[in-house]
Design a protein around this motif. Structure first.
Motif, PDB file in Angstrom:
ATOM      1  N   LEU A  27      80.265  40.215  -2.808  1.00 36.30           N
ATOM      2  CA  LEU A  27      79.641  38.961  -2.315  1.00 36.30           C
ATOM      3  C   LEU A  27      78.621  40.751  -1.780  1.00 36.30           C
ATOM      4  CD1 LEU A  27      81.443  36.234  -0.473  1.00 36.30           C
ATOM      5  CD2 LEU A  27      80.194  36.123  -2.336  1.00 36.30           C
ATOM      6  N   HIS A  28      77.532  40.285  -1.675  1.00 34.02           N
ATOM      7  CA  HIS A  28      76.595  41.754  -1.428  1.00 34.02           C
ATOM      8  C   HIS A  28      76.278  41.138   0.331  1.00 34.02           C
ATOM      9  CE1 HIS A  28      77.518  43.642  -5.292  1.00 34.02           C
ATOM     10  NE2 HIS A  28      76.648  42.805  -5.925  1.00 34.02           N
ATOM     11  N   GLY A  49      78.863  34.301  -7.529  1.00 34.55           N
ATOM     12  CA  GLY A  49      79.822  34.152  -6.708  1.00 34.55           C
ATOM     13  C   GLY A  49      80.300  33.092  -5.144  1.00 34.55           C
ATOM     14  N   ARG A  50      80.057  32.497  -6.261  1.00 34.20           N
ATOM     15  CA  ARG A  50      79.868  30.967  -5.684  1.00 34.20           C
ATOM     16  C   ARG A  50      81.708  30.617  -5.388  1.00 34.20           C
ATOM     17  NH1 ARG A  50      80.836  27.301  -9.992  1.00 34.20           N
ATOM     18  NH2 ARG A  50      80.221  28.184 -11.886  1.00 34.20           N
ATOM     19  N   THR A  51      82.372  30.678  -6.180  1.00 32.18           N
ATOM     20  CA  THR A  51      83.836  30.440  -5.846  1.00 32.18           C
ATOM     21  C   THR A  51      84.190  31.322  -4.992  1.00 32.18           C
ATOM     22  OG1 THR A  51      84.065  30.169  -8.588  1.00 32.18           O
ATOM     23  CG2 THR A  51      86.016  31.019  -7.391  1.00 32.18           C
ATOM     24  N   THR A  52      83.521  32.188  -5.168  1.00 36.98           N
ATOM     25  CA  THR A  52      83.828  34.078  -3.676  1.00 36.98           C
ATOM     26  C   THR A  52      83.661  33.788  -2.809  1.00 36.98           C
ATOM     27  OG1 THR A  52      84.498  35.326  -5.748  1.00 36.98           O
ATOM     28  CG2 THR A  52      84.201  36.682  -3.351  1.00 36.98           C
ATOM     29  N   THR A  53      82.267  33.184  -3.058  1.00 36.99           N
ATOM     30  CA  THR A  53      82.604  32.848  -1.042  1.00 36.99           C
ATOM     31  C   THR A  53      83.322  31.169  -0.812  1.00 36.99           C
ATOM     32  OG1 THR A  53      79.443  33.091  -1.909  1.00 36.99           O
ATOM     33  CG2 THR A  53      80.148  31.221  -0.559  1.00 36.99           C
ATOM     34  N   LEU A  54      83.310  30.325  -1.377  1.00 35.75           N
ATOM     35  CA  LEU A  54      84.282  29.301  -1.547  1.00 35.75           C
ATOM     36  C   LEU A  54      86.028  29.841  -0.784  1.00 35.75           C
ATOM     37  CD1 LEU A  54      83.897  26.277  -3.673  1.00 35.75           C
ATOM     38  CD2 LEU A  54      82.950  26.257  -1.633  1.00 35.75           C
ATOM     39  N   ARG A  55      86.479  31.013  -1.417  1.00 32.10           N
ATOM     40  CA  ARG A  55      86.943  31.831  -1.520  1.00 32.10           C
ATOM     41  C   ARG A  55      87.633  32.438  -0.169  1.00 32.10           C
ATOM     42  NH1 ARG A  55      88.745  33.987  -6.854  1.00 32.10           N
ATOM     43  NH2 ARG A  55      89.140  31.666  -8.343  1.00 32.10           N
ATOM     44  N   ALA A  56      86.210  32.749   0.272  1.00 36.56           N
ATOM     45  CA  ALA A  56      85.709  33.867   1.430  1.00 36.56           C
ATOM     46  C   ALA A  56      85.774  32.830   2.516  1.00 36.56           C
ATOM     47  CB  ALA A  56      84.945  34.512   1.443  1.00 36.56           C
ATOM     48  N   LEU A  57      85.255  31.542   2.836  1.00 37.38           N
ATOM     49  CA  LEU A  57      85.433  30.915   3.823  1.00 37.38           C
ATOM     50  C   LEU A  57      87.166  29.744   3.817  1.00 37.38           C
ATOM     51  CD1 LEU A  57      82.255  28.403   3.077  1.00 37.38           C
ATOM     52  CD2 LEU A  57      82.764  29.749   4.760  1.00 37.38           C
TER      53      LEU A  57
END
Length: 222
Positions: A27-28, A49-57
């Motif tokens: 994610l940038h 990066g959509r899955t990483t975004t969910l994991r970050a949340l």
């Protein structure tokens, strides 16, 4: 009046979020706001990066920079289990159910009374004695979504909620998610037909960056 008779406003957001997996930055500097109750959709191809975004949340991956804010409070350093305790529910794309347990046992882990799940997905009723690991992909998604519904969460994060489902069941799934008194964030490769005509905020990600932010009505189904 009980706490559930009126819609409860809530929101989660990322601010300039960066996530690294070893030498690779996934994610940038992603910034997005997901208000609730309501649907927010993260669109993007595999690797966007959509899955990483969910994991970050959810807190299952740490940020290397930026912040996660929930209802105005910075929760960047709050661990995933504590976010779950506060009412955040993550439904990952894979391993979202306990395969060695029966369907009934999976539901009972979320709530002692599982009738609402069977009202939502009557298809699960004859499967209650089956081990979850023997179900088809679509049946496992129904079970995973049911467990999230039973948990009565404040924030729901779902990676590809309708994967493996028939169009009719997929439409039903999005109806259920849209009706929740919660902030609901879903990740999909493309805008689901079930969302056409529904109010939803859309963020499109490409190579770890947001390239579009707007209403679902502004996008063509692809």
């Amino acid at each position: 009046m009980t706490a559930r008779t009126a819609k409860t406003k809530t929101s989660v957001s990322l601010h300039h979020a960066r996530v690294r997996y070893g030498p690779l930055e996934a994610l940038h500097g992603v910034t997005l706001v997901a208000p609730g109750p309501g649907l927010t959709v993260l669109l993007g191809r595999n690797g966007s990066g959509r899955t990483t975004t969910l994991r970050a949340l959810a807190g299952t991956v740490p940020l290397t920079d930026g912040s996660v804010v929930w209802d105005g409070t910075d929760v960047t350093r709050v661990p995933a289990y504590e976010r779950a305790r506060r009412g955040l529910c993550l439904v990952p794309e894979r391993q979202a159910v306990f395969g060695s347990l029966t369907v009934r046992e999976n539901l009972e882990l979320a709530a002692s009374a599982h009738a609402p799940a069977l009202d939502a997905y009557p298809q699960l009723a004859p499967l209650l004695p089956r081990r979850a690991g023997t179900l088809s992909g679509g049946e496992q998604r129904m079970l995973a979504i049911s467990r999230a519904l039973l948990a009565r969460p404040r924030v729901v994060l779902v990676d590809e909620p309708a994967q493996g489902m028939s169009p009719t069941v997929a439409t039903r799934t999005y109806e259920l998610l849209a009706a929740l008194d919660a902030c609901v964030v879903v990740a999909e490769q493309r805008l689901p037909p079930a969302l056409l005509g529904r109010p939803a905020i859309v963020y499109e990600l490409r190579r770890g960056a947001v390239v579009f932010a707007g209403e679902a009505a502004e996008l063509r189904p692809g």
